[in-house]
Structure formats: structure tokens, C-alpha cells
Design a protein around this motif. Structure first.
Motif, short mmCIF file in Angstrom:
data_model
loop_
_atom_site.label_atom_id
_atom_site.label_comp_id
_atom_site.label_asym_id
_atom_site.label_seq_id
_atom_site.Cartn_x
_atom_site.Cartn_y
_atom_site.Cartn_z
N GLU A 57 7.80 51.63 -41.06
CA GLU A 57 6.40 51.42 -41.42
C GLU A 57 6.23 51.62 -42.92
OE1 GLU A 57 1.96 53.19 -40.54
OE2 GLU A 57 3.66 53.97 -39.43
N ILE A 58 5.70 50.62 -43.57
CA ILE A 58 5.49 50.68 -45.02
C ILE A 58 4.11 51.27 -45.30
CG2 ILE A 58 5.23 49.34 -47.12
CD1 ILE A 58 7.25 47.35 -45.94
N LEU A 59 4.09 52.33 -46.07
CA LEU A 59 2.84 52.92 -46.52
C LEU A 59 2.65 52.58 -48.00
CD1 LEU A 59 3.13 56.48 -44.92
CD2 LEU A 59 1.85 54.52 -44.06
N TYR A 60 1.44 52.26 -48.36
CA TYR A 60 1.14 51.98 -49.76
C TYR A 60 0.46 53.19 -50.37
CZ TYR A 60 2.54 47.12 -49.42
OH TYR A 60 3.26 45.98 -49.27
N TYR A 61 0.76 53.44 -51.62
CA TYR A 61 0.20 54.57 -52.35
C TYR A 61 -0.65 54.03 -53.50
CZ TYR A 61 3.34 57.47 -49.65
OH TYR A 61 3.97 58.10 -48.62
N ASP A 62 -1.55 53.14 -53.14
CA ASP A 62 -2.39 52.46 -54.12
C ASP A 62 -1.50 51.82 -55.19
OD1 ASP A 62 -4.79 51.53 -55.10
OD2 ASP A 62 -5.15 53.31 -56.33
N ASP A 63 -0.43 51.17 -54.70
CA ASP A 63 0.56 50.59 -55.60
C ASP A 63 0.94 49.16 -55.21
OD1 ASP A 63 1.95 51.09 -53.26
OD2 ASP A 63 3.69 51.95 -54.25
N GLU A 64 -0.02 48.43 -54.67
CA GLU A 64 0.24 47.07 -54.23
C GLU A 64 0.76 46.19 -55.36
OE1 GLU A 64 -2.48 48.83 -53.54
OE2 GLU A 64 -2.50 48.94 -51.36
N GLU A 65 0.40 46.52 -56.60
CA GLU A 65 0.84 45.73 -57.74
C GLU A 65 2.36 45.77 -57.91
OE1 GLU A 65 -0.34 49.78 -59.48
OE2 GLU A 65 -1.02 48.47 -57.89
N LEU A 66 3.01 46.76 -57.34
CA LEU A 66 4.47 46.86 -57.44
C LEU A 66 5.17 45.83 -56.56
CD1 LEU A 66 5.01 50.74 -57.51
CD2 LEU A 66 4.88 49.14 -59.43
N ASP A 67 4.44 45.21 -55.64
CA ASP A 67 5.05 44.17 -54.81
C ASP A 67 5.53 42.99 -55.66
OD1 ASP A 67 4.81 45.56 -52.46
OD2 ASP A 67 3.02 44.50 -51.77
N LEU A 68 5.06 42.88 -56.88
CA LEU A 68 5.57 41.85 -57.79
C LEU A 68 7.06 42.03 -58.08
CD1 LEU A 68 2.67 41.81 -60.42
CD2 LEU A 68 3.17 40.05 -58.71
N PHE A 69 7.56 43.26 -57.87
CA PHE A 69 8.94 43.59 -58.21
C PHE A 69 9.88 43.58 -57.00
CE2 PHE A 69 6.18 45.98 -61.21
CZ PHE A 69 6.36 45.14 -62.30
N LYS A 73 15.96 42.62 -59.85
CA LYS A 73 17.05 43.46 -60.32
C LYS A 73 16.45 44.58 -61.16
CE LYS A 73 20.53 39.98 -60.13
NZ LYS A 73 21.79 39.52 -60.58
N ASN A 74 17.20 45.64 -61.28
CA ASN A 74 16.68 46.83 -61.96
C ASN A 74 16.71 46.68 -63.48
OD1 ASN A 74 15.75 49.35 -62.51
ND2 ASN A 74 17.22 50.42 -61.24
N ILE A 75 16.07 45.62 -63.95
CA ILE A 75 15.92 45.39 -65.39
C ILE A 75 14.44 45.14 -65.63
CG2 ILE A 75 16.55 43.92 -67.33
CD1 ILE A 75 19.10 43.19 -65.72
N TYR A 76 13.79 46.13 -66.24
CA TYR A 76 12.35 46.05 -66.41
C TYR A 76 11.97 46.08 -67.88
CZ TYR A 76 12.11 47.21 -61.43
OH TYR A 76 12.24 47.19 -60.07
N THR A 77 10.87 45.40 -68.20
CA THR A 77 10.31 45.46 -69.54
C THR A 77 9.55 46.77 -69.69
OG1 THR A 77 8.20 44.43 -68.94
CG2 THR A 77 10.02 42.93 -69.54
N VAL A 78 9.16 47.08 -70.91
CA VAL A 78 8.39 48.30 -71.17
C VAL A 78 7.07 48.25 -70.41
CG1 VAL A 78 7.20 49.62 -72.98
CG2 VAL A 78 9.47 48.65 -73.42
N VAL A 83 3.80 50.19 -65.46
CA VAL A 83 3.12 50.01 -64.17
C VAL A 83 3.66 51.05 -63.18
CG1 VAL A 83 2.76 48.43 -62.23
CG2 VAL A 83 2.70 47.55 -64.57
N PHE A 84 4.98 51.24 -63.15
CA PHE A 84 5.57 52.25 -62.29
C PHE A 84 5.11 53.65 -62.71
CE2 PHE A 84 8.53 48.85 -61.33
CZ PHE A 84 8.89 49.09 -60.02
N GLU A 85 5.09 53.91 -64.01
CA GLU A 85 4.68 55.23 -64.51
C GLU A 85 3.25 55.55 -64.10
OE1 GLU A 85 5.33 54.77 -68.72
OE2 GLU A 85 7.22 55.88 -68.62
N GLU A 86 2.38 54.56 -64.20
CA GLU A 86 0.98 54.77 -63.84
C GLU A 86 0.85 55.21 -62.39
OE1 GLU A 86 -3.00 52.08 -63.40
OE2 GLU A 86 -1.75 51.71 -65.17
N VAL A 87 1.61 54.58 -61.52
CA VAL A 87 1.58 54.96 -60.11
C VAL A 87 2.17 56.36 -59.95
CG1 VAL A 87 2.44 54.43 -57.79
CG2 VAL A 87 1.68 52.57 -59.30
N LEU A 88 3.34 56.59 -60.54
CA LEU A 88 4.01 57.88 -60.41
C LEU A 88 3.13 59.03 -60.89
CD1 LEU A 88 6.51 59.64 -59.82
CD2 LEU A 88 7.32 59.06 -62.12
N TYR A 89 2.50 58.87 -62.03
CA TYR A 89 1.71 59.97 -62.60
C TYR A 89 0.38 60.19 -61.90
CZ TYR A 89 5.20 59.67 -66.27
OH TYR A 89 6.39 59.64 -66.97
#
Length: 132
Positions: A57-69, A73-78, A83-89
Motif C-alpha cells: 500500500e502506497i502512502l503519500y506524505y503530501d509529496d505527490e509532486e515526487l511522482d515526476l521522478f 535514474k539517481n541523477i537530479y538537478t539542484v 523538491v525532495f528537501e522540501e518534503v523531507l524538511y
């Protein structure tokens, strides 16, 4: 002749022992490699089996925007890392493990630059839980 047969028998027993233990070790390495290939990258804290604990079961943590990723591959722009940091913090400390689980289930890789920070949060949380 008897000494020769006993020696041959002992040699066969030793060879079988090495063969059996070698196969067991090979299976363990294969299992570990499969786990690490599918791991969130935080396997120092949580192996995939422990993190996912059989749930799909997939739970979202108000992070639906991460579905773009998804499947990226694990190569991300700044900007993508931000976007990940905003969710994490904005997560509660106790939600970080669940968030990692959600990312894994969605096949979203955590940016490398955030892994140490996530590991620190999880290990601190677990340290607090263990002392209570």
C-alpha cells in the motif's frame, strides 16, 4: 590399505563440507545482492525486507509532486533535489521511514546528497526509541 581408505573417506567428508558451506554462502550473497539492488540506499539502517515489511500500500506524505521522478535514474538537478528537501524538511521525524517506504514502492530514488541526512534522522529516532 585401511589407512588409505580412511584418508580418502576423510578427504571426501571435508570436500563435501566445503561444498555445502560454499553453496550456503553463495545463496546468502545472492540474496544480499538482490536486497541491495532494490534497496532505498539506506540499507545501513533498513534493509528492504524490514522497511517494506510485506506491504504494498502506497502512502503519500503530501509529496505527490515526487511522482515526476518515478523510474528516474539517481541523477537530479539542484531544483529537483530542492523538491525532495522540501518534503523531507516538512516531515515529522517519525514519518521519515514511512516516506522512504513510499518512495521505494513508487520506484523513486532518493537523491544521493540526502541519503546521509535521512540516515541520520532514522538512526537518531531509533536511538531515542531504543533508550525508552
Amino acid at each position: 590399505m585401511l589407512i588409505w581408505l580412511i584418508s580418502l573417506l576423510l578427504l571426501a567428508i571435508i570436500a563435501m563440507t566445503f561444498l555445502i558451506f560454499g553453496e550456503k554462502e553463495k545463496k546468502e550473497k545472492t540474496t544480499q545482492q538482490k536486497t541491495m539492488n532494490n534497496c532505498c540506499g539506506a540499507h545501513e539502517i533498513c534493509e528492504k525486507e524490514n522497511l517494506l515489511s510485506g506491504t504494498t500500500e502506497i502512502l503519500y506524505y503530501d509529496d505527490e509532486e515526487l511522482d515526476l521522478f518515478i523510474n528516474k535514474k539517481n541523477i537530479y538537478t539542484v531544483q529537483e533535489i530542492k523538491v525532495f528537501e522540501e518534503v523531507l524538511y516538512t516531515l515529522k521525524e517519525e514519518d521519515v521511514e514511512g516516506w522512504l517506504q513510499s518512495l521505494q514502492l513508487r520506484n523513486i530514488k532518493l537523491p544521493e546528497v540526502l541519503k546521509d541526512e535521512v540516515l541520520l534522522i532514522i538512526s537518531e529516532k531509533r536511538g531515542i526509541e531504543m533508550s525508552h
